[in-house]
Enzyme design. Structure first.
Site, PDB file in Angstrom:
ATOM      1  N   GLY A 275     -10.983  -1.845   1.577  1.00 56.32           N
ATOM      2  CA  GLY A 275      -9.978  -1.419   0.587  1.00 56.32           C
ATOM      3  C   GLY A 275     -10.360  -0.089  -0.029  1.00 56.32           C
ATOM      4  O   GLY A 275     -10.428   0.932   0.653  1.00 56.32           O
TER       5      GLY A 275
ATOM      6  N   LYS B  39      -6.130  -1.651  10.312  1.00 56.42           N
ATOM      7  CA  LYS B  39      -7.343  -2.018  11.066  1.00 56.42           C
ATOM      8  C   LYS B  39      -7.016  -2.739  12.363  1.00 56.42           C
ATOM      9  O   LYS B  39      -7.773  -2.668  13.325  1.00 56.42           O
ATOM     10  CB  LYS B  39      -8.297  -2.866  10.214  1.00 56.42           C
ATOM     11  CG  LYS B  39      -7.676  -4.067   9.531  1.00 56.42           C
ATOM     12  CD  LYS B  39      -7.238  -3.731   8.128  1.00 56.42           C
ATOM     13  CE  LYS B  39      -6.411  -4.850   7.548  1.00 56.42           C
ATOM     14  NZ  LYS B  39      -6.327  -4.808   6.104  1.00 56.42           N
TER      15      LYS B  39
ATOM     16  N   ARG C 151      12.220  -0.020   6.428  1.00 57.34           N
ATOM     17  CA  ARG C 151      13.095  -0.775   7.315  1.00 57.34           C
ATOM     18  C   ARG C 151      14.485  -0.950   6.698  1.00 57.34           C
ATOM     19  O   ARG C 151      15.490  -0.900   7.382  1.00 57.34           O
ATOM     20  CB  ARG C 151      12.481  -2.159   7.572  1.00 57.34           C
ATOM     21  CG  ARG C 151      12.982  -2.731   8.887  1.00 57.34           C
ATOM     22  CD  ARG C 151      12.647  -4.185   9.040  1.00 57.34           C
ATOM     23  NE  ARG C 151      11.308  -4.603   8.749  1.00 57.34           N
ATOM     24  CZ  ARG C 151      10.360  -4.812   9.661  1.00 57.34           C
ATOM     25  NH1 ARG C 151      10.603  -4.558  10.939  1.00 57.34           N
ATOM     26  NH2 ARG C 151       9.183  -5.273   9.320  1.00 57.34           N
TER      27      ARG C 151
ATOM     28  N   VAL D 163       0.835  -1.198   0.000  1.00 59.01           N
ATOM     29  CA  VAL D 163       0.000   0.000   0.000  1.00 59.01           C
ATOM     30  C   VAL D 163       0.879   1.261   0.000  1.00 59.01           C
ATOM     31  O   VAL D 163       0.613   2.222  -0.737  1.00 59.01           O
ATOM     32  CB  VAL D 163      -0.963   0.011   1.215  1.00 59.01           C
ATOM     33  CG1 VAL D 163      -1.873   1.223   1.156  1.00 59.01           C
ATOM     34  CG2 VAL D 163      -1.789  -1.274   1.264  1.00 59.01           C
TER      35      VAL D 163
ATOM     36  N   GLY E 162      -0.672  -9.214  -3.283  1.00 57.99           N
ATOM     37  CA  GLY E 162      -0.648  -8.140  -2.282  1.00 57.99           C
ATOM     38  C   GLY E 162      -1.946  -8.015  -1.511  1.00 57.99           C
ATOM     39  O   GLY E 162      -2.201  -7.006  -0.864  1.00 57.99           O
TER      40      GLY E 162
ATOM     41  N   GLY F  82      -5.416  -4.849  -2.067  1.00 58.44           N
ATOM     42  CA  GLY F  82      -4.418  -4.595  -3.100  1.00 58.44           C
ATOM     43  C   GLY F  82      -3.949  -3.150  -3.042  1.00 58.44           C
ATOM     44  O   GLY F  82      -4.659  -2.265  -2.556  1.00 58.44           O
TER      45      GLY F  82
ATOM     46  N   LYS G  98     -12.146  -5.343  11.187  1.00 52.57           N
ATOM     47  CA  LYS G  98     -12.919  -4.415  10.342  1.00 52.57           C
ATOM     48  C   LYS G  98     -14.345  -4.258  10.872  1.00 52.57           C
ATOM     49  O   LYS G  98     -14.928  -3.174  10.809  1.00 52.57           O
ATOM     50  CB  LYS G  98     -12.925  -4.928   8.905  1.00 52.57           C
ATOM     51  CG  LYS G  98     -11.555  -4.812   8.239  1.00 52.57           C
ATOM     52  CD  LYS G  98     -11.508  -5.618   6.955  1.00 52.57           C
ATOM     53  CE  LYS G  98     -10.205  -5.400   6.207  1.00 52.57           C
ATOM     54  NZ  LYS G  98      -9.990  -6.403   5.143  1.00 52.57           N
TER      55      LYS G  98
HETATM   56  P1  NAP Z   1       3.314  -4.747   3.565  1.00 57.96           P
HETATM   57  O1  NAP Z   1       3.350  -4.971   2.105  1.00 57.96           O
HETATM   58  O2  NAP Z   1       3.823  -5.804   4.475  1.00 57.96           O
HETATM   59  O3  NAP Z   1       4.077  -3.381   3.846  1.00 57.96           O
HETATM   60  C1  NAP Z   1       4.442  -2.931   5.104  1.00 57.96           C
HETATM   61  C2  NAP Z   1       5.772  -2.244   4.955  1.00 57.96           C
HETATM   62  O4  NAP Z   1       6.102  -1.612   6.171  1.00 57.96           O
HETATM   63  C3  NAP Z   1       6.882  -3.248   4.606  1.00 57.96           C
HETATM   64  O5  NAP Z   1       7.638  -2.736   3.539  1.00 57.96           O
HETATM   65  C4  NAP Z   1       7.686  -3.294   5.917  1.00 57.96           C
HETATM   66  O6  NAP Z   1       9.059  -3.508   5.699  1.00 57.96           O
HETATM   67  C5  NAP Z   1       7.461  -1.895   6.453  1.00 57.96           C
HETATM   68  N1  NAP Z   1       7.695  -1.868   7.894  1.00 57.96           N
HETATM   69  C6  NAP Z   1       7.180  -2.685   8.821  1.00 57.96           C
HETATM   70  N2  NAP Z   1       7.647  -2.353  10.036  1.00 57.96           N
HETATM   71  C7  NAP Z   1       8.496  -1.317   9.846  1.00 57.96           C
HETATM   72  C8  NAP Z   1       9.306  -0.542  10.701  1.00 57.96           C
HETATM   73  N3  NAP Z   1       9.339  -0.777  12.006  1.00 57.96           N
HETATM   74  N4  NAP Z   1      10.047   0.459  10.169  1.00 57.96           N
HETATM   75  C9  NAP Z   1      10.027   0.696   8.852  1.00 57.96           C
HETATM   76  N5  NAP Z   1       9.259   0.011   7.964  1.00 57.96           N
HETATM   77  C10 NAP Z   1       8.510  -1.001   8.480  1.00 57.96           C
HETATM   78  O7  NAP Z   1       1.846  -4.419   4.037  1.00 57.96           O
HETATM   79  P2  NAP Z   1       0.694  -3.714   3.202  1.00 57.96           P
HETATM   80  O8  NAP Z   1      -0.093  -4.756   2.504  1.00 57.96           O
HETATM   81  O9  NAP Z   1       1.208  -2.566   2.444  1.00 57.96           O
HETATM   82  O10 NAP Z   1      -0.241  -3.215   4.404  1.00 57.96           O
HETATM   83  C11 NAP Z   1       0.051  -2.050   5.121  1.00 57.96           C
HETATM   84  C12 NAP Z   1      -1.111  -1.737   6.039  1.00 57.96           C
HETATM   85  O11 NAP Z   1      -2.280  -1.537   5.249  1.00 57.96           O
HETATM   86  C13 NAP Z   1      -1.471  -2.863   7.021  1.00 57.96           C
HETATM   87  O12 NAP Z   1      -1.949  -2.298   8.202  1.00 57.96           O
HETATM   88  C14 NAP Z   1      -2.595  -3.593   6.304  1.00 57.96           C
HETATM   89  O13 NAP Z   1      -3.449  -4.263   7.193  1.00 57.96           O
HETATM   90  C15 NAP Z   1      -3.299  -2.438   5.651  1.00 57.96           C
HETATM   91  N6  NAP Z   1      -4.081  -2.758   4.476  1.00 57.96           N
HETATM   92  C16 NAP Z   1      -3.547  -3.504   3.491  1.00 57.96           C
HETATM   93  C17 NAP Z   1      -4.294  -3.755   2.354  1.00 57.96           C
HETATM   94  C18 NAP Z   1      -3.764  -4.588   1.240  1.00 57.96           C
HETATM   95  O14 NAP Z   1      -4.544  -4.919   0.341  1.00 57.96           O
HETATM   96  N7  NAP Z   1      -2.502  -4.936   1.211  1.00 57.96           N
HETATM   97  C19 NAP Z   1      -5.586  -3.237   2.245  1.00 57.96           C
HETATM   98  C20 NAP Z   1      -6.108  -2.480   3.298  1.00 57.96           C
HETATM   99  C21 NAP Z   1      -5.338  -2.241   4.410  1.00 57.96           C
HETATM  100  P3  NAP Z   1       9.605  -5.003   5.540  1.00 57.96           P
HETATM  101  O15 NAP Z   1       9.179  -5.418   4.171  1.00 57.96           O
HETATM  102  O16 NAP Z   1      11.063  -4.841   5.681  1.00 57.96           O
HETATM  103  O17 NAP Z   1       8.971  -5.821   6.627  1.00 57.96           O
HETATM  104  N1  HSE Z   2      -5.689  -8.624   3.953  1.00 56.70           N
HETATM  105  C1  HSE Z   2      -6.803  -7.760   3.718  1.00 56.70           C
HETATM  106  C2  HSE Z   2      -7.819  -8.472   2.872  1.00 56.70           C
HETATM  107  C3  HSE Z   2      -6.357  -6.507   3.035  1.00 56.70           C
HETATM  108  O1  HSE Z   2      -7.480  -9.490   2.267  1.00 56.70           O
HETATM  109  O2  HSE Z   2      -8.967  -8.030   2.835  1.00 56.70           O
HETATM  110  C4  HSE Z   2      -7.460  -5.495   2.879  1.00 56.70           C
HETATM  111  O3  HSE Z   2      -7.849  -4.985   4.106  1.00 56.70           O
END
Ligand code: NAP
Ligand code: HSE
Length: 424
Positions: free
Chosen positions: A138, A109, A49, A18, A191, A316, A209
């Protein structure tokens, strides 16, 4: 003539699925983020990180830091966008930003559902905007409509398919007969899944959620730990979320015109809020039944409105960044927090009540049972289909206790089956 305001400087914490999409929106499409009644937005820093990995991924090197707390404390950063996920350090960083009066936009969330009352109190104390549209559904605008556009209603029930990963898995199992593990790997690749996908498949993500939806719909925070996420079995309780759903159960459901979906429901009943995240058998020919793949759907029953349905891409990077960027523009336009003008909810989170009391149809796939055995009255012969490996049965409308007794009566000794509530 539009008044030119100084830019709002944005610090992004986390550049994963994201975060990268949000950085892309801020750097490559700034023209989309201009509001005539708001401040312009300027990306001021990105906390990651691993600096080398981020540079190699093409993130602007001059904006990178590996010290998120410094970005939060930086006087040259006005808004924090938290996209690291997980509990700590995300919670502490969000709380520090709010305490400093900085607006926070997050998709996290987990943090909101587990620390909602404290974070809401902190934001209200300093007047900092706290926005989290991306945390549910999303890219679907669902929280702001609940808090703002539906404010003239009494909300009775909110329910939805609100986890894209599980819906993607269930759809592929139902339509392509693909294995659970193979499809989960796809969802991770795309993703959709959380860093630890057990939170998706066991229903924790949907429960988080649901807590957020219930906060906006019913004005109170629920304790996510009290939200049931297991379907009953004939002799006890099933596995959490969709982890117990089998190919045979999917096939049997289809033969009865049903499909299994992970349905999250919160209902106001007098002074209580009933809430559960339940694998549910849903008529295939219904709005929830035809909600496939990563699509999410939220249905709100309200008075005087009636029922309103919102559907769209539920996970995503691109879809979720839409909600994050929309929240950033709302901050730039001084639109306040996601809860808009709703009354404060800063009391400690309370328990959710268990909703599975009322009589309903139940669906089960019974291996090693034929439909021509004498069926107890609670089971409907007309809704039984034989397979080589067993029988798919939908019960009459009965209580859970009656369904358990009836299914147990025809099961081989010691065997057990999941009883899926049917959503008629
Ligand atoms: P992700 O791909 O795992 O990205 C998280 C990023 O944050 C990673 O690059 C991670 O680095 C970095 N990170 C974690 N801890 C850190 C720290 N202490 N210092 C610096 N960077 C750090 O996750 P994402 O899918 O983007 O999701 C992010 C948030 O959005 C979550 O809360 C998730 O629940 C929410 N969300 C996601 C989606 C979705 O579809 N993906 C949809 C709605 C909400 P590393 O790679 O080195 O661990
Ligand atoms: N992991 C979550 C899902 C991301 O699959 O719905 C969106 O919040």
């Amino acid at each position: 003539m539009p008044v030119t305001r100084p830019p709002l400087r944005v610090g992004v914490l986390g550049a994963g699925t994201v975060g990268r999409a949000v950085v892309d929106g801020l750097t490559n499409h700034p023209e989309r983020l201009v509001a005539t009644d708001g401040a312009p937005l300027r990306l001021a820093g990105i906390a990651v990180r691993d600096l080398d990995r981020a540079r190699l991924a093409g993130l602007p090197a001059e904006l990178l830091t590996d010290a998120p707390a410094h970005l939060v404390a930086d006087p040259d950063v006005d808004v924090i966008v938290e996209l690291m996920g997980g509990d700590e350090p995300a919670r502490t960083l969000i709380a520090a930003a709010l305490a400093a009066g900085k607006a926070v936009v997050t998709a996290n969330k987990h943090v909101i559902a587990h620390h909602g009352p404290v974070l809401e109190a902190a934001a209200r104390r300093t007047g900092a905007a706290f926005r989290f549209e991306a945390a549910v559904g999303g890219g679907i605008p669902v929280l702001s409509p609940l808090a703002s556009d539906l404010a003239g209603n009494e909300i009775r029930r909110v329910r939805g398919i609100i986890n894209g990963t599980t819906n993607y898995i269930l759809t592929a199992m139902a339509q392509d007969g693909r294995s659970y593990e193979e499809v989960l790997a796809d969802a991770q690749e795309l993703g959709y899944a959380e860093a630890d996908p057990s939170g998706d498949v066991e229903g924790d993500d949907a429960a988080n959620k649901l807590v957020i939806l219930a906060r906006l719909a019913f004005g109170r925070w629920l304790d996510p730990a009290t939200i049931g996420r297991r379907a009953p079995t004939a002799r006890g309780m099933g596995r959490p979320g969709i982890t117990g759903v089998t190919d045979l159960e999917m096939e049997g459901a289809a033969a009865l015109g049903l499909t299994i979906k992970l349905l999250a429901t919160a209902t106001r009943r007098d002074d209580e809020v009933e809430a559960a995240v339940m694998p549910t058998a849903i008529p295939a020919d219904s709005p929830f039944g035809w909600t496939d793949g990563v699509v999410n759907r939220v249905e709100v029953d309200a008075d005087p409105l009636g029922t309103v349905r919102l559907a769209g891409p539920g996970a995503g990077g691109p879809a979720t960044s839409s909600a994050v960027l929309g929240d950033l523009v709302a901050v730039a336009r001084d639109r306040g927090s996601t809860w808009a003008g709703l009354l404060p909810a800063t009391d400690p989170a309370g328990p959710a009540a268990d909703p599975l009391d009322g009589p309903r149809h139940w669906y089960a796939f019974l291996p090693a049972v034929r439909a021509d055995v004498p069926l107890p009255g609670a089971l409907d012969h007309a809704a039984a289909v034989d397979f080589e490996d067993g029988t798919a049965i939908r019960s009459e409308v009965v209580s859970l206790a009656e369904a358990k007794a009836a299914f147990t009566a025809i099961l081989p000794e010691g065997a057990d089956v999941t009883l899926y509530p049917v959503d008629d």
